[in-house]
Enzyme design. Structure first.
Site, PDB file in Angstrom:
ATOM      1  CB  CYS A 259      48.954 -78.093 -31.345  1.00 47.80           C
ATOM      2  SG  CYS A 259      48.092 -79.926 -31.181  1.00 47.80           S
TER       3      CYS A 259
ATOM      4  CB  CYS B  30      49.038 -81.769 -33.407  1.00 43.43           C
ATOM      5  SG  CYS B  30      47.953 -80.909 -33.128  1.00 43.43           S
TER       6      CYS B  30
END
Length: 106
Positions: free
Chosen positions: A31, A34
């Site tokens: 991600c 993230c």
């Protein structure tokens, strides 16, 4: 204090039974957003040391708690106080916005 890693096994002890509020960052290695917010969360953890614990949970390695929490998109940050999820924020944001949001909730 740096961020801590939580797992399905230690979630109850480290998050739900914590004496201080705990912000859990649900993330995954693949991600991008993230990874973008990770350094900001580290800095916020140091700046708000003692007021809030910042915990990270890898949803690929831990599937039980994310499933229970209904995690559908990441990054997802959930703030827990006294064993209860009291606030949720989905998606990346600048450090200043993340810190303001956390401070308004703790």
């Amino acid at each position: 204090m740096a961020t801590i890693n939580v797992t399905d096994e230690n979630f109850k002890t480290d998050v739900l039974e914590s004496d201080t509020p705990v912000l859990v960052d649900f993330w995954a290695d693949w991600c991008g957003p993230c990874k973008m917010i990770a350094p900001a969360l580290e800095e916020i953890s140091d700046e708000l040391n003692g007021k809030v614990t910042i915990a990270k949970m890898d949803i690929m390695e831990n599937t039980g708690i994310p499933a229970e929490m209904g995690v559908q998109s990441i990054p997802l940050m959930v703030l827990f106080k006294n064993g209860e999820a009291v606030a949720r924020k989905v998606g990346a944001a600048p450090k200043s916005q993340l810190k303001d949001w956390i401070e308004s909730e703790i």
